[in-house]
Design an enzyme around this catalytic site. Structure first.
Site, short mmCIF file in Angstrom:
data_model
loop_
_atom_site.label_atom_id
_atom_site.label_comp_id
_atom_site.label_asym_id
_atom_site.label_seq_id
_atom_site.Cartn_x
_atom_site.Cartn_y
_atom_site.Cartn_z
N CYS A 27 6.61 0.55 -1.73
CA CYS A 27 6.92 0.07 -0.37
C CYS A 27 8.43 0.09 -0.10
CB CYS A 27 6.37 -1.33 -0.23
SG CYS A 27 6.94 -2.23 1.22
N CYS A 30 9.80 -3.26 1.14
CA CYS A 30 9.89 -4.26 0.06
C CYS A 30 11.20 -4.07 -0.70
CB CYS A 30 8.70 -4.13 -0.88
SG CYS A 30 7.10 -4.35 -0.06
#
Length: 102
Positions: A27, A30
């Protein structure tokens, strides 16, 4: 931030005031927020922070209706007390505002 390694560990963790971050290694959003997490944790030391790999614990993600990551869910005494869940990239300021609003 403590990494959740089992469903039992997750269930035990959320008995205390906890901010659970659903994440995944692939991600990019993230990774964008990761450098800010220690500061966020320091600003809100009345909560413990745990990280849940959404791909490893997909059933937990489904149970808590987490589709976009990173997503943050606050718990206390095993109950959800707030959530910051969306498909959008989150900023340090947005996460701080979410936690302060709990």
């Amino acid at each position: 931030m403590k990494e959740i390694t089992s469903v039992e560990m997750f269930k035990e963790s959320i008995q205390k005031p906890t901010i659970a971050m659903f994440t995944a290694g692939w991600c990019p959003d993230c990774h964008f927020i990761a450098p800010h997490l220690p500061e966020i944790e320091d600003m809100h030391n009345d909560y413990q922070f745990v990280s849940i790999d959404r791909d490893q614990f997909i059933d937990l993600a489904v149970d808590y209706d987490v589709m976009g990551i990173p997503s943050f869910i606050a718990f206390d005494r095993g109950e959800e007390i707030g959530r910051f869940v969306s498909k959008d990239r989150k900023t340090k300021e947005e996460i701080d505002t979410f936690i302060r609003g709990l």
